[in-house]
Design an enzyme around this catalytic site. Structure first.
Site, PDB file in Angstrom:
ATOM      1  N   LYS A 223      52.711  41.650  32.891  1.00  0.00           N
ATOM      2  CA  LYS A 223      51.928  40.905  31.899  1.00  0.00           C
ATOM      3  C   LYS A 223      50.957  40.020  32.659  1.00  0.00           C
ATOM      4  CE  LYS A 223      56.185  41.343  29.722  1.00  0.00           C
ATOM      5  NZ  LYS A 223      57.410  41.812  30.350  1.00  0.00           N
ATOM      6  N   ASP A 228      36.987  37.083  35.331  1.00  0.00           N
ATOM      7  CA  ASP A 228      35.925  36.885  36.319  1.00  0.00           C
ATOM      8  C   ASP A 228      36.445  36.808  37.747  1.00  0.00           C
ATOM      9  OD1 ASP A 228      33.971  36.956  34.397  1.00  0.00           O
ATOM     10  OD2 ASP A 228      33.778  34.782  34.221  1.00  0.00           O
ATOM     11  N   HIS A 396      63.501  34.267  26.745  1.00  0.00           N
ATOM     12  CA  HIS A 396      62.885  35.447  27.359  1.00  0.00           C
ATOM     13  C   HIS A 396      62.272  35.098  28.708  1.00  0.00           C
ATOM     14  CE1 HIS A 396      59.855  38.838  27.582  1.00  0.00           C
ATOM     15  NE2 HIS A 396      60.950  39.496  27.223  1.00  0.00           N
ATOM     16  N   LYS A 398      61.578  34.347  32.576  1.00  0.00           N
ATOM     17  CA  LYS A 398      62.032  34.862  33.869  1.00  0.00           C
ATOM     18  C   LYS A 398      61.578  33.840  34.919  1.00  0.00           C
ATOM     19  CE  LYS A 398      60.446  38.609  31.284  1.00  0.00           C
ATOM     20  NZ  LYS A 398      61.615  39.021  30.590  1.00  0.00           N
TER      21      LYS A 398
END
EC number: 2.7.8.-
Length: 478
Positions: A223, A228, A396, A398
């Site tokens: 993810k 730029d 969730h 990590k």
């Protein structure tokens, strides 16, 4: 009439013999692959007790085709080196190798360069992350690169899609890479609309027959976002409503970071390498690795792992970090299905006097995975590992942090799939300030947790104990 009955019995006998032969042959194939013994036994048990289901699952998920058929390790390394040559000239800081043993370790096995001069923002909820991501996208002048395991066609996905279309109309080059399995339920028309507006959209390793079985087991779980070439995002959040709104029974707690500085070169390299895998276009122009000024004091290193080659880079880095820890090691993970090596590292660190804490959700989004996770708790607590169950919703995140010196955020779960099968990406920080900030995140979450004790844990029902133990047998396959 008798002849028909006889022939029916003969055919049925032939079918049973062939079926048994297939099962026995498959078991021998599994054994001869010389896998991890735990994983081998898991497959044998499934094939023996659930032969039909086992055959189907092995055909789709079990064959050790690896990714060499998709792209070789040698080719993948060569891809990494070409864009890396562009930003190596941008003053990679080789003198930082002695700052932490992990730096040189990842340099050697992952070709990951460390960079200082980075500024980092930490986001612990979906609203803040999405707002920051959309703000940076709104400021884009040259290109936008997005890579998410899940990019859904819901209110959040459509909001980001419309912004990307606006930027594409302004002349900004937009590329989107999503995982084909992670987005199985998304209507292709959702992505087609972006493509019609000039956005380049690709799915990672399309899952289609007859190549279904060689690709479904190796998913791109990363993810990341690059704007730029100067601003990067990495962490555990995907693009979907539930990452903002959570569930009816609780919030969705996640961790994502925004990095500004030279460490973005590592994120760019990861994206461009994966883009070549699906598009066969290798982008190495220096315009994707612009010269950057000093942004902050954080030393960062982008580390990726893939189901290719001899080493499991992030997993082995975690083991090294655990064995090097001296005072404490805190972990947040949604799933706890660790390899035997990681279990031993956790136990060894704790038995050495290190304050090892593992936090996972009390209630998770998948039943089987959660039951399997719970089966590991007793043996960890027996070694002195403190286990915390997050009660406010679904954790969730990590996140790893140790000794006020080292910390990491990314997409890697504490399970077999992340360690051995998925394409993952984590950012590793070697900075006291970042370690203290992420330690603060962990301790804030800890206030919403239940600290388990072995005595309390032993009092759970026999039904739960049996279920957890049975599911654990399948842990390497989940």
């Amino acid at each position: 009439m008798m002849d028909a009955i006889v022939w029916s019995e003969v055919l049925w006998s032939i079918f049973r013999i062939l079926y048994l032969a297939v099962i026995v042959t498959t078991i021998f194939v599994v054994i001869l692959e010389n896998r991890n013994p735990v994983k081998t036994m898991a497959w044998i048990l499934v094939l023996f007790f659930l032969p039909l289901v086992g055959l189907v699952f092995y055909f789709f998920f079990g064959r050790s085709t690896r990714r060499e058929r998709l792209i070789s390790k040698k080719g993948y390394s060569r891809l990494n080196k070409r864009p890396m040559a562009e930003y190596q000239a941008q003053e990679a800081f080789y003198d930082l190798n002695n700052k932490n043993p992990l730096i040189s370790f990842f340099r050697k096995i992952n070709s990951a360069l460390p960079f200082d001069g980075n500024q980092v923002a930490v986001y612990t909820d979906g609203y803040a992350m999405l707002q920051a991501l959309m703000h940076e996208i709104g400021q884009a002048k040259h290109h936008i690169h997005l890579q998410f395991y899940i990019f859904e066609d819901d209110s959040v996905g459509r909001l980001l899609r419309d912004l990307l279309i606006d930027k594409a109309r302004e002349g900004v080059k937009v590329r989107l890479l999503y995982d084909d399995v992670g987005c199985w339920k998304v209507n292709p028309l959702f992505y087609d609309e972006m493509m019609c507006e000039g956005i380049e959209v690709q799915s990672f390793l399309k899952v289609r027959f007859p190549r279904f079985t060689s690709k479904v087991n190796y998913r791109n779980h990363r993810k990341i976002a690059i704007i730029d070439g100067k601003v990067g995002f990495i962490g555990g959040m995907n693009i979907a409503e539930r990452y903002l709104r959570g569930f009816s029974w609780g919030i969705w707690r996640d961790t994502h970071v925004c990095v500004k500085g030279k460490a973005v070169y590592g994120l760019q390299t990861a994206f461009l390498t994966d883009w070549f895998v699906v598009d066969r276009m290798l982008l190495t122009s220096s315009e994707y690795f612009p010269k950057m000024e000093w942004q902050g004091n954080v030393v960062a290193q982008i580390v990726t792992s893939e189901p290719v080659g001899d080493w499991h880079d992030i997993m082995q880095g975690l083991i090294k970090a655990l064995c090097s820890s001296k005072r404490y090691f805190y972990i947040e993970t949604p799933y706890l299905l660790p390899t035997e090596e990681v279990v031993v590292a956790l136990q060894t660190a704790s038995l050495s006097g290190v304050d090892v804490r593992v936090m996972l959700p009390k209630r998770a989004d998948t039943y089987l995975t959660h039951k399997g996770s719970l089966s590991y708790l007793d043996e960890l607590m027996r070694a002195g590992v403190k286990v915390y169950l997050y009660r406010k919703g679904f954790l969730h995140s990590k996140l790893w942090v140790s000794d006020d010196e080292f910390s990491s955020v990314g997409s890697t779960n504490m399970d077999f799939r992340s360690f051995e099968h998925n394409f993952e990406a984590n950012v590793f920080f070697y900075d006291v300030e970042m370690a203290l900030r992420l330690k603060g995140v962990f301790l804030a979450d800890q206030k919403h947790c239940q600290l388990l004790s072995r005595k309390l844990w032993s009092q759970r029902s026999w039904k739960n104990k049996i279920t957890e133990s049975v599911v654990r047998l399948l842990a390497p396959l989940l």
